[in-house]
Motif scaffolding. Structure first.
Motif, PDB file in Angstrom:
ATOM      1  N   ILE A 147       0.842  -1.200   0.000  1.00  0.00           N
ATOM      2  CA  ILE A 147       0.000   0.000   0.000  1.00  0.00           C
ATOM      3  C   ILE A 147       0.878   1.251   0.000  1.00  0.00           C
ATOM      4  O   ILE A 147       0.648   2.200  -0.765  1.00  0.00           O
ATOM      5  CB  ILE A 147      -0.946  -0.018   1.209  1.00  0.00           C
ATOM      6  N   ALA A 148       1.935   1.233   0.833  1.00  0.00           N
ATOM      7  CA  ALA A 148       2.827   2.390   0.900  1.00  0.00           C
ATOM      8  C   ALA A 148       3.470   2.652  -0.458  1.00  0.00           C
ATOM      9  O   ALA A 148       3.543   3.792  -0.926  1.00  0.00           O
ATOM     10  CB  ALA A 148       3.899   2.167   1.969  1.00  0.00           C
ATOM     11  N   ASN A 154       3.248   5.956  -2.765  1.00  0.00           N
ATOM     12  CA  ASN A 154       4.482   6.588  -3.207  1.00  0.00           C
ATOM     13  C   ASN A 154       4.506   6.702  -4.728  1.00  0.00           C
ATOM     14  O   ASN A 154       5.015   7.675  -5.282  1.00  0.00           O
ATOM     15  CB  ASN A 154       5.663   5.744  -2.701  1.00  0.00           C
ATOM     16  N   TYR A 155       3.920   5.699  -5.394  1.00  0.00           N
ATOM     17  CA  TYR A 155       3.870   5.710  -6.855  1.00  0.00           C
ATOM     18  C   TYR A 155       3.061   6.906  -7.352  1.00  0.00           C
ATOM     19  O   TYR A 155       3.383   7.488  -8.393  1.00  0.00           O
ATOM     20  CB  TYR A 155       3.269   4.393  -7.350  1.00  0.00           C
ATOM     21  N   LEU A 156       2.039   7.278  -6.595  1.00  0.00           N
ATOM     22  CA  LEU A 156       1.251   8.453  -6.968  1.00  0.00           C
ATOM     23  C   LEU A 156       2.142   9.696  -6.987  1.00  0.00           C
ATOM     24  O   LEU A 156       2.003  10.561  -7.851  1.00  0.00           O
ATOM     25  CB  LEU A 156       0.092   8.664  -5.999  1.00  0.00           C
ATOM     26  N   GLY A 163       4.349  13.905  -9.752  1.00  0.00           N
ATOM     27  CA  GLY A 163       5.582  14.658  -9.946  1.00  0.00           C
ATOM     28  C   GLY A 163       5.927  14.751 -11.423  1.00  0.00           C
ATOM     29  O   GLY A 163       6.232  15.834 -11.951  1.00  0.00           O
ATOM     30  N   ASN A 164       5.842  13.651 -12.104  1.00  0.00           N
ATOM     31  CA  ASN A 164       6.203  13.646 -13.521  1.00  0.00           C
ATOM     32  C   ASN A 164       5.143  14.311 -14.391  1.00  0.00           C
ATOM     33  O   ASN A 164       5.423  14.753 -15.489  1.00  0.00           O
ATOM     34  CB  ASN A 164       6.453  12.215 -13.999  1.00  0.00           C
TER      35      ASN A 164
END
Ligand code: HEM
Lengths: 310, 204
Positions: free
Chosen positions: B59-60, B64-66, B71-72
């Motif tokens: 889940i973390a 973090n992927y979000l 960001g990109n």
């Protein structure tokens, strides 16, 4: 013979079959006209009129499930006294002694593969029998009017799981049957199994008896339900290569499919996925080979870097 | 190669990256411990702990992927992951030839690092594939196993959970290969540790 006559002959044959079948279904009509419905009618001779009343639900019989059950070809009066034909049923019928399974099945070579005697012995060791030896019988779990050999005839493992779990849940999710057998406060099994993650998924895919009975080599369905302290709690007894489930839940299917394809894990592989127990030999080898190649590649590259850096 | 220092890795990407690396490694170790679950093997993490850690870290990592995605999406860093298909194969080939032969002959890299091109074509291709194909699949299949009620029960006569789990394990395996290669390739820099230092300080 002319085709038309042949056709006629066939139709007669069909008709007589269907009449016969009709009779088979209806042989229990004299009981089921009351016991299959939520209401029943009877003639009150004194008033000379028909009275309609409701049948209490635990006296009701599911006719479809009855027909599909192991004993579906029985007449009601094969097990119950013929005196039940009269209504109101006579009071002393309550005292009637019911047959036990082994009154009919013990020693019969036709049923040897079911190991009735061994099951009975296992049952006497079970926690249920020992806590209430008078009240708990084979019929407590094997509903006389619906029991069938689901684990053998079931197509899908998930259906067997839900069939078998419903047996346990008939008491452990229904106080009215539970409290007939004990003074103990009702057990909330959702609470007692809070430690089990994905509880719903587990209860749908794994049987209560997997964790609560002693494994048995000779019996397809182990019957020694143990006290709760002896229940299986280790995840790895199922989630590992030598999964417990191969010897219980998946045993019948894997024996059957091994006869066919000789591939032991065939059952698990199509029907469900148990982390840690499903291992595909070929995928494993493939992944080790690929991983090895990558390491060799990195190693060679490193060697070149060391020697060429000067 | 340019001598002046380049600020290649903004703070948010460094935070994302090291969180991602730590979580990924935990996921890898606990994933292997579950797949090869065996109570007798002292090198594996216990099954129960693995399940818990894997769930939490999964889940973390998804959250973090979000950070990575947004960001990109909203900074210029996103450009680094875009590729023109035209001549792609040729560029990948040239870069591979450099890694296999050129660098041993002390040739200059065919695609020097710049602010516009912080990745060489091979990096660009592999990072994009891992981050925009690999990650979505592994996150989606992982979420599906966390909430099994959303899985189609049967797929072509095979358990849907089985298909999902297999996909999850295969992509996990591929990404772990990526990890090994990634770390190794990062040692190819001005010095063995210079790339790692860049990913900490942001300056190349
Ligand atoms: C301990 C493990 C890891 C180490 C030591 C490491 C090291 C590095 C280093 C030194 C860089 C900068 C050099 C370059 O641009 O190539 C980098 C960039 C990158 N790494 Fe890793 N890495 C690790 C794990 C991972 C993992 C698990 C992933 C994803 C699955 C990942 C994805 C990336 C990406 C996408 C970049 C480019 C970031 C950007 O500037 O946009 N890394 N890594």
């Amino acid at each position: 013979m002319k085709p038309s006559k042949l056709l006629l002959g066939c139709m007669c044959l069909l008709l007589s079959f269907s009449l016969y079948a009709q009779k088979e279904v209806n042989k229990n009509h004299s009981c089921l006209k009351c016991h299959a419905h939520r209401t029943y009618k009877y003639m009150n001779e004194d008033f000379g009129m028909e009275i309609k009343e409701s049948m209490c639900s635990n006296r009701m019989i599911d006719t479809l499930a009855y027909q599909q059950s192991n004993h579906g070809m029985f007449k009601c009066t094969d097990c119950h006294s013929p005196e039940y034909e009269t209504f109101p049923h006579s009071g002393n019928l309550r005292m009637e002694l019911m047959y036990a399974c082994n009154d009919c099945h013990a020693g019969d070579p036709e049923y040897a593969k079911f190991h009735f005697e061994a099951i009975e012995e296992a049952f006497y060791e079970s926690m249920h029998y020992n806590r209430s030896p008078d009240a708990f019988t084979c019929w407590s779990c094997h509903n006389p009017h619906t029991y069938k050999t689901q684990a053998r005839i079931g197509e899908k493992i998930s259906e067997t799981v839900s069939y078998d779990n419903n047996i346990c849940l008939s008491c452990h999710a229904d106080v009215s049957k539970y409290e007939l057998l004990t003074e103990r406060e009702n057990i909330n099994i959702l609470k007692s199994h809070e430690w089990l993650p994905n509880q719903e998924l587990h209860f749908k895919n794994v049987r209560c008896i997997e964790c609560h009975t002693q494994l048995s080599d000779s019996l397809l369905v182990s019957h020694v339900v143990m006290p709760k302290d002896s229940a299986i709690r280790e995840c790895t007894s199922c989630h590992s290569a030598n999964s417990h489930l191969m010897a219980s839940l998946y045993r019948y299917k894997s024996l059957e499919s091994r006869k066919g394809s000789g591939f032991l894990n065939a059952v698990i592989i199509n029907d469900s996925y148990v982390i840690g127990a499903n291992r595909n030999k070929y995928l494993n080898i493939l992944s080790v080979v690929i991983f090895g190649l990558v390491l060799i590649g990195i190693f060679t590259h490193t060697i070149f870097r060391i020697f060429k850096s000067k | 190669m340019a001598n002046e220092k380049l600020y290649l890795y903004p703070l948010w990407i460094r935070i994302w990256h090291w969180l991602n690396a730590a979580l990924f490694i935990i996921l890898l170790l606990t994933g292997i411990s579950m797949q090869y679950s065996n109570p007798e093997n002292p090198f594996l993490i216990s099954f129960e702990l693995s399940v818990q850690l894997h769930n939490i870290c999964g889940i973390a990592l998804s959250i973090n992927y979000l950070l990575f995605i947004f960001g990109n999406l909203f900074t210029s860093n996103g450009k680094q992951y875009k590729m023109k298909t035209k001549g792609l194969f040729k560029r990948l080939y040239d870069q591979s030839v450099f890694y296999l032969f050129g660098m041993f002959k002390k040739q200059d890299p065919p695609f020097p690092i710049s602010l516009e091109n912080k990745f060489n074509p091979l990096q660009r291709f592999i990072y994009s594939t891992a981050m925009y194909i690999g990650f979505p699949i592994i996150i989606a299949s992982g979420m599906a196993m966390l909430f099994p009620e959303i899985i189609i029960p049967q797929l072509f006569g095979v358990s849907g959970l089985l298909v999902t789990a297999l996909l999850h394990a295969i992509i996990g395996f591929v990404l772990s290969l990526f990890l090994f290669i990634h770390i190794y390739v990062c040692t190819i820099g001005n010095s063995i540790i210079s790339n790692f230092r860049s990913m900490i300080t942001g300056w190349h």
